[in-house]
Design a protein around this motif. Structure first.
Motif, short mmCIF file in Angstrom:
data_model
loop_
_atom_site.label_atom_id
_atom_site.label_comp_id
_atom_site.label_asym_id
_atom_site.label_seq_id
_atom_site.Cartn_x
_atom_site.Cartn_y
_atom_site.Cartn_z
N VAL A 106 -5.11 -3.80 -5.82
CA VAL A 106 -5.61 -2.91 -4.77
C VAL A 106 -4.92 -3.21 -3.44
CG1 VAL A 106 -7.66 -2.31 -3.39
CG2 VAL A 106 -7.84 -2.51 -5.88
N ALA A 107 -4.72 -4.50 -3.14
CA ALA A 107 -4.06 -4.88 -1.87
C ALA A 107 -2.63 -4.34 -1.82
CB ALA A 107 -4.05 -6.41 -1.72
N TRP A 108 -1.92 -4.40 -2.95
CA TRP A 108 -0.55 -3.86 -2.98
C TRP A 108 -0.58 -2.33 -2.87
CZ3 TRP A 108 3.72 -6.20 -1.84
CH2 TRP A 108 3.80 -7.58 -2.02
N THR A 109 -1.59 -1.71 -3.44
CA THR A 109 -1.75 -0.26 -3.29
C THR A 109 -1.95 0.12 -1.83
OG1 THR A 109 -2.72 -0.05 -5.49
CG2 THR A 109 -3.20 1.70 -3.97
N ASP A 110 -2.75 -0.69 -1.13
CA ASP A 110 -2.97 -0.45 0.30
C ASP A 110 -1.66 -0.54 1.09
OD1 ASP A 110 -5.65 -0.09 -0.16
OD2 ASP A 110 -6.25 -2.12 0.44
N LYS A 111 -0.79 -1.49 0.69
CA LYS A 111 0.52 -1.62 1.35
C LYS A 111 1.38 -0.38 1.10
CE LYS A 111 0.80 -6.66 1.35
NZ LYS A 111 1.50 -7.86 0.87
N ALA A 112 1.30 0.13 -0.12
CA ALA A 112 2.06 1.34 -0.46
C ALA A 112 1.60 2.51 0.41
CB ALA A 112 1.89 1.68 -1.94
N ARG A 113 0.29 2.65 0.54
CA ARG A 113 -0.26 3.76 1.33
C ARG A 113 0.09 3.60 2.82
NH1 ARG A 113 -6.36 4.75 -0.32
NH2 ARG A 113 -5.96 6.69 0.77
N ALA A 114 0.10 2.37 3.30
CA ALA A 114 0.46 2.12 4.71
C ALA A 114 1.90 2.54 4.96
CB ALA A 114 0.25 0.65 5.05
N ALA A 115 2.79 2.27 3.99
CA ALA A 115 4.21 2.65 4.15
C ALA A 115 4.35 4.16 4.28
CB ALA A 115 5.02 2.14 2.96
#
Length: 332
Positions: free
Chosen positions: A298-307
């Protein structure tokens, strides 16, 4: 598929990119042909036509379209990405001695290891021909680097897979190599071919990198708690194949001497017996490592969305945002 009837994010993206995907598929079929060795298209078609989501080439097409590209070469790049992916799958199944992929027999099982390795080599060569046709040295640089990183990740996994000293940092290097490298290259070259500004190209790279890592962590987690009918894998395959994935790495890090001895026997030495998978699952439950692994995804998904927030507002951007969520929604 009509975009209005598509329910999953990758289906909506595919519906939006219908014409581009059709053109990429036509090019893939044309370039996987071989005048002199009919086994090449036979083996390639077994994987290419297996009903995969075409996620990686779709990311290239989506990135190019989102950045306003209207030339022909995103099709070449989508085909390139699919060929690199297919070549690595052929080689992976030989290395892993796999008998099943996406619920079907693997090429090495239907034909033999030699055919899988050589056809994989042929597809790598074809992918480089396609890259060259774009006339972009930068594209060539990105995809050649990705191909080298993928191979590097696989070799690292070979040496680290059954070594209990493998920690989360090494695991991340392996995942960046074997999975995320092609995701990030797929999105990055879409921006490059469209002539997007440097900050947008970097955002596309960051999105692909984070999405690829989340995707692989989710895949590793599904091995221990997924539905085998949906995943095409049996629960616990990674354990039986002695793969040190994140849930196990987290469990080993906290193990008592007695628990560590269990991991040494089952993973390092490969001495597995009836009930060992249940023991492994109970140790993961004891330390809550499956839930922690899900939180990492989920944390990596959040990074993807932030990008994505650094990219132009576009209907495709919103679909890529939904796609990030979908990667981890499989875990709920």
């Amino acid at each position: 598929m009509n975009i209005n009837t598509a329910t999953k994010p990758h289906e909506r993206l595919a519906a939006t990119l219908t014409e581009d995907l059709a053109a990429a598929n036509t090019l893939i079929r044309a370039r996987m042909a071989s005048e002199h060795a009919p086994r090449i298209p036979e083996v390639t078609a077994h994987l290419v036509e297996a009903g995969g989501k075409r996620l990686r080439p779709m990311l290239t097409l989506a990135a190019a379209r989102m950045c306003g590209y209207d030339g022909p070469y995103h099709i070449h790049l989508a085909a390139t990405v699919e060929f690199i992916h297919t070549a690595t799958l052929l080689h992976d199944d030989v290395v892993d001695e796999s008998g099943q992929r996406r619920g079907r027999p693997t090429a090495n099982l239907l034909w033999d290891n030699k055919s899988s390795v050589l056809v994989g080599d042929y597809l790598f060569a074809r992918s480089f021909q396609l890259m060259v046709e774009t006339g972009s040295l930068r594209v060539l640089d990105i995809l050649a680097n990705a191909a080298a990183t993928i191979a590097e990740g696989e070799v690292l996994q070979l040496t680290a897979a059954q070594n209990l000293a493998t920690d989360e940092e090494i695991y991340l290097k392996i995942v960046r190599g074997k999975t995320a490298a092609l995701f990030s290259a797929a999105t990055e070259v879409g921006g490059v071919i469209a002539g997007a500004p440097a900050e947008q190209i970097q955002a596309l790279y960051d999105y692909g990198d984070a999405l690829g890592i989340a995707f692989q962590i989710a895949d590793d987690l599904l091995d221990y708690q997924g539905d085998s009918a949906a995943t095409g894998k049996n629960v616990g395959d990674d354990f039986r194949e002695r793969k040190l994935t994140l849930p196990v790495i987290k469990s080993v890090a906290r193990a008592t001497p007695e628990e560590r001895a269990f991991w040494v026997r089952t993973i390092e030495k490969g001495q597995q017996s009836e009930g060992d998978l249940d023991t492994a699952l109970s140790l993961m439950a004891k330390y809550d490592t499956l839930e922690e692994t899900r939180a990492d995804a989920v944390a990596w998904t959040d990074k993807a969305r932030a990008a994505l927030t650094r990219l132009p507002d576009h209907p495709i951007r919103r679909m890529l945002d939904d796609l990030s969520d979908y990667v981890v929604s499989r875990l709920l």
